[in-house]
Design a protein around this motif. Structure first.
Motif, PDB file in Angstrom:
ATOM      1  N   CYS A   1       0.836  -1.196   0.000  1.00 58.78           N
ATOM      2  CA  CYS A   1       0.000   0.000   0.000  1.00 58.78           C
ATOM      3  C   CYS A   1       0.876   1.254   0.000  1.00 58.78           C
ATOM      4  CB  CYS A   1      -0.915  -0.010   1.218  1.00 58.78           C
ATOM      5  SG  CYS A   1      -2.096   1.345   1.264  1.00 58.78           S
ATOM      6  N   LYS A   2       1.921   1.256   0.810  1.00 50.10           N
ATOM      7  CA  LYS A   2       2.829   2.404   0.846  1.00 50.10           C
ATOM      8  C   LYS A   2       3.443   2.645  -0.530  1.00 50.10           C
ATOM      9  CE  LYS A   2       3.936   1.861   5.691  1.00 50.10           C
ATOM     10  NZ  LYS A   2       4.944   1.435   6.672  1.00 50.10           N
ATOM     11  N   GLY A   3       3.807   1.567  -1.208  1.00 43.35           N
ATOM     12  CA  GLY A   3       4.348   1.691  -2.562  1.00 43.35           C
ATOM     13  C   GLY A   3       3.324   2.251  -3.526  1.00 43.35           C
ATOM     14  N   TRP A   4       2.088   1.784  -3.422  1.00 43.03           N
ATOM     15  CA  TRP A   4       1.018   2.294  -4.288  1.00 43.03           C
ATOM     16  C   TRP A   4       0.821   3.780  -4.041  1.00 43.03           C
ATOM     17  CZ3 TRP A   4      -3.523   4.909  -3.929  1.00 43.03           C
ATOM     18  CH2 TRP A   4      -4.343   4.911  -5.070  1.00 43.03           C
ATOM     19  N   LEU A   5       0.828   4.179  -2.779  1.00 38.25           N
ATOM     20  CA  LEU A   5       0.645   5.590  -2.441  1.00 38.25           C
ATOM     21  C   LEU A   5       1.776   6.445  -3.009  1.00 38.25           C
ATOM     22  CD1 LEU A   5      -0.694   5.148   1.175  1.00 38.25           C
ATOM     23  CD2 LEU A   5      -1.925   6.228  -0.719  1.00 38.25           C
ATOM     24  N   THR A   6       2.979   5.935  -2.969  1.00 37.30           N
ATOM     25  CA  THR A   6       4.117   6.654  -3.558  1.00 37.30           C
ATOM     26  C   THR A   6       3.929   6.784  -5.060  1.00 37.30           C
ATOM     27  OG1 THR A   6       5.616   5.917  -1.819  1.00 37.30           O
ATOM     28  CG2 THR A   6       6.621   6.607  -3.900  1.00 37.30           C
ATOM     29  N   ASP A   7       3.540   5.701  -5.700  1.00 37.49           N
ATOM     30  CA  ASP A   7       3.344   5.707  -7.158  1.00 37.49           C
ATOM     31  C   ASP A   7       2.174   6.586  -7.590  1.00 37.49           C
ATOM     32  OD1 ASP A   7       5.452   3.932  -7.355  1.00 37.49           O
ATOM     33  OD2 ASP A   7       4.176   2.164  -7.650  1.00 37.49           O
ATOM     34  N   ASN A   8       1.221   6.828  -6.698  1.00 33.22           N
ATOM     35  CA  ASN A   8       0.025   7.604  -7.024  1.00 33.22           C
ATOM     36  C   ASN A   8      -0.050   8.893  -6.223  1.00 33.22           C
ATOM     37  OD1 ASN A   8      -1.826   5.811  -8.887  1.00 33.22           O
ATOM     38  ND2 ASN A   8      -0.805   4.458  -7.431  1.00 33.22           N
ATOM     39  N   ALA A   9       1.097   9.465  -5.923  1.00 33.20           N
ATOM     40  CA  ALA A   9       1.158  10.686  -5.109  1.00 33.20           C
ATOM     41  C   ALA A   9       0.395  11.843  -5.749  1.00 33.20           C
ATOM     42  CB  ALA A   9       2.609  11.077  -4.865  1.00 33.20           C
ATOM     43  N   ALA A  10       0.287  11.843  -7.065  1.00 38.40           N
ATOM     44  CA  ALA A  10      -0.436  12.918  -7.762  1.00 38.40           C
ATOM     45  C   ALA A  10      -1.947  12.721  -7.707  1.00 38.40           C
ATOM     46  CB  ALA A  10       0.025  13.007  -9.206  1.00 38.40           C
ATOM     47  N   GLY A  11      -2.396  11.579  -7.217  1.00 39.91           N
ATOM     48  CA  GLY A  11      -3.829  11.319  -7.099  1.00 39.91           C
ATOM     49  C   GLY A  11      -4.272  10.151  -7.942  1.00 39.91           C
ATOM     50  N   SER A  12      -5.465   9.685  -7.656  1.00 40.61           N
ATOM     51  CA  SER A  12      -6.029   8.532  -8.346  1.00 40.61           C
ATOM     52  C   SER A  12      -7.547   8.627  -8.314  1.00 40.61           C
ATOM     53  CB  SER A  12      -5.573   7.238  -7.671  1.00 40.61           C
ATOM     54  OG  SER A  12      -6.128   6.118  -8.318  1.00 40.61           O
ATOM     55  N   GLU A  13      -8.175   8.004  -9.276  1.00 38.74           N
ATOM     56  CA  GLU A  13      -9.637   7.941  -9.328  1.00 38.74           C
ATOM     57  C   GLU A  13     -10.188   6.772  -8.519  1.00 38.74           C
ATOM     58  OE1 GLU A  13     -11.896  10.086 -10.881  1.00 38.74           O
ATOM     59  OE2 GLU A  13     -10.104  11.344 -10.986  1.00 38.74           O
ATOM     60  N   GLU A  14      -9.317   5.811  -8.195  1.00 37.20           N
ATOM     61  CA  GLU A  14      -9.784   4.644  -7.441  1.00 37.20           C
ATOM     62  C   GLU A  14      -8.663   4.078  -6.596  1.00 37.20           C
ATOM     63  OE1 GLU A  14      -9.247   1.163 -10.763  1.00 37.20           O
ATOM     64  OE2 GLU A  14     -11.182   2.168 -10.629  1.00 37.20           O
ATOM     65  N   THR A  15      -9.054   3.350  -5.578  1.00 33.60           N
ATOM     66  CA  THR A  15      -8.086   2.689  -4.715  1.00 33.60           C
ATOM     67  C   THR A  15      -7.669   1.374  -5.365  1.00 33.60           C
ATOM     68  OG1 THR A  15      -9.804   1.539  -3.504  1.00 33.60           O
ATOM     69  CG2 THR A  15      -9.109   3.649  -2.617  1.00 33.60           C
ATOM     70  N   PRO A  16      -6.551   0.810  -4.929  1.00 30.48           N
ATOM     71  CA  PRO A  16      -6.157  -0.488  -5.477  1.00 30.48           C
ATOM     72  C   PRO A  16      -7.171  -1.559  -5.076  1.00 30.48           C
ATOM     73  CG  PRO A  16      -4.703   0.150  -3.670  1.00 30.48           C
ATOM     74  CD  PRO A  16      -5.603   1.311  -3.942  1.00 30.48           C
ATOM     75  N   GLY A  17      -7.296  -2.575  -5.904  1.00 29.03           N
ATOM     76  CA  GLY A  17      -8.293  -3.621  -5.695  1.00 29.03           C
ATOM     77  C   GLY A  17      -8.183  -4.354  -4.380  1.00 29.03           C
ATOM     78  N   TYR A  18      -6.989  -4.419  -3.811  1.00 30.24           N
ATOM     79  CA  TYR A  18      -6.792  -5.167  -2.572  1.00 30.24           C
ATOM     80  C   TYR A  18      -7.153  -4.363  -1.313  1.00 30.24           C
ATOM     81  CZ  TYR A  18      -2.528  -2.421  -2.668  1.00 30.24           C
ATOM     82  OH  TYR A  18      -1.642  -1.391  -2.760  1.00 30.24           O
ATOM     83  N   CYS A  19      -7.427  -3.069  -1.465  1.00 31.97           N
ATOM     84  CA  CYS A  19      -7.687  -2.215  -0.295  1.00 31.97           C
ATOM     85  C   CYS A  19      -8.963  -2.666   0.406  1.00 31.97           C
ATOM     86  CB  CYS A  19      -7.808  -0.751  -0.728  1.00 31.97           C
ATOM     87  SG  CYS A  19      -8.136   0.378   0.654  1.00 31.97           S
ATOM     88  N   ARG A  20      -8.851  -2.880   1.698  1.00 35.21           N
ATOM     89  CA  ARG A  20      -9.992  -3.328   2.493  1.00 35.21           C
ATOM     90  C   ARG A  20     -11.044  -2.225   2.671  1.00 35.21           C
ATOM     91  NH1 ARG A  20      -8.675  -8.130   5.733  1.00 35.21           N
ATOM     92  NH2 ARG A  20     -10.477  -7.478   6.919  1.00 35.21           N
ATOM     93  N   ASN A  21     -10.681  -0.987   2.324  1.00 35.93           N
ATOM     94  CA  ASN A  21     -11.601   0.147   2.420  1.00 35.93           C
ATOM     95  C   ASN A  21     -11.970   0.706   1.052  1.00 35.93           C
ATOM     96  OD1 ASN A  21     -11.963   0.598   5.347  1.00 35.93           O
ATOM     97  ND2 ASN A  21      -9.734   0.779   5.304  1.00 35.93           N
ATOM     98  N   LYS A  22     -11.714  -0.058   0.010  1.00 32.06           N
ATOM     99  CA  LYS A  22     -11.943   0.389  -1.363  1.00 32.06           C
ATOM    100  C   LYS A  22     -13.365   0.927  -1.564  1.00 32.06           C
ATOM    101  CE  LYS A  22     -11.811  -1.311  -6.149  1.00 32.06           C
ATOM    102  NZ  LYS A  22     -11.033  -0.215  -6.720  1.00 32.06           N
ATOM    103  N   ASP A  23     -14.362   0.139  -1.268  1.00 34.03           N
ATOM    104  CA  ASP A  23     -15.754   0.549  -1.509  1.00 34.03           C
ATOM    105  C   ASP A  23     -16.111   1.798  -0.712  1.00 34.03           C
ATOM    106  OD1 ASP A  23     -16.048  -1.608  -3.237  1.00 34.03           O
ATOM    107  OD2 ASP A  23     -17.041  -2.874  -1.749  1.00 34.03           O
ATOM    108  N   LEU A  24     -15.713   1.837   0.550  1.00 32.24           N
ATOM    109  CA  LEU A  24     -16.017   2.977   1.409  1.00 32.24           C
ATOM    110  C   LEU A  24     -15.364   4.253   0.874  1.00 32.24           C
ATOM    111  CD1 LEU A  24     -16.986   4.210   4.196  1.00 32.24           C
ATOM    112  CD2 LEU A  24     -14.657   3.718   4.937  1.00 32.24           C
ATOM    113  N   LEU A  25     -14.067   4.191   0.590  1.00 29.02           N
ATOM    114  CA  LEU A  25     -13.355   5.389   0.146  1.00 29.02           C
ATOM    115  C   LEU A  25     -13.824   5.863  -1.222  1.00 29.02           C
ATOM    116  CD1 LEU A  25      -9.786   4.507   1.445  1.00 29.02           C
ATOM    117  CD2 LEU A  25     -11.327   6.282   2.325  1.00 29.02           C
ATOM    118  N   GLU A  26     -14.096   4.948  -2.115  1.00 32.85           N
ATOM    119  CA  GLU A  26     -14.571   5.365  -3.436  1.00 32.85           C
ATOM    120  C   GLU A  26     -15.968   5.971  -3.364  1.00 32.85           C
ATOM    121  OE1 GLU A  26     -13.813   2.233  -6.267  1.00 32.85           O
ATOM    122  OE2 GLU A  26     -11.653   2.414  -5.939  1.00 32.85           O
TER     123      GLU A  26
END
Length: 90
Positions: free
Chosen positions: A55-80
């Motif tokens: 997750c930390k790596g994903w956050l680094t790679d997406n520091a400019a922002g993202s339209e969706e969370t990674p598929g493995y995120c346990r809070n994906k549905d809530l955050l989106e």
């Protein structure tokens, strides 16, 4: 890692994931759209993640922002859902 520092680590991951989606959790809390209990429940779900380093790596790679969370995120549905509800349409 102590229980509190692990909780803090995951609270930071939740905060950063929300920021990557354009969600300001502090603003949401001030507007009454997010409570301390919501944060606690979200962090508890995050604590169940088996690979916070990924997750930390994903956050680094997406520091400019993202339209969706990674598929493995346990809070994906809530955050989106929050992103759709709380961020202004572009």
């Amino acid at each position: 890692m102590s229980g509190q520092s692990k909780f803090d680590e995951h609270a930071d991951l939740v905060q950063k994931m929300a920021e990557a989606l354009g969600i300001d959790l502090t603003e949401a809390m001030m507007a009454g759209n997010w409570t301390p209990e919501d944060m606690q429940a979200t962090v508890k779900r995050c604590l169940g993640c088996t690979d916070p380093a990924h997750c930390k790596g994903w956050l680094t790679d997406n520091a400019a922002g993202s339209e969706e969370t990674p598929g493995y995120c346990r809070n994906k549905d809530l955050l989106e859902a929050m992103r759709v509800r709380l961020t202004p349409a572009s």
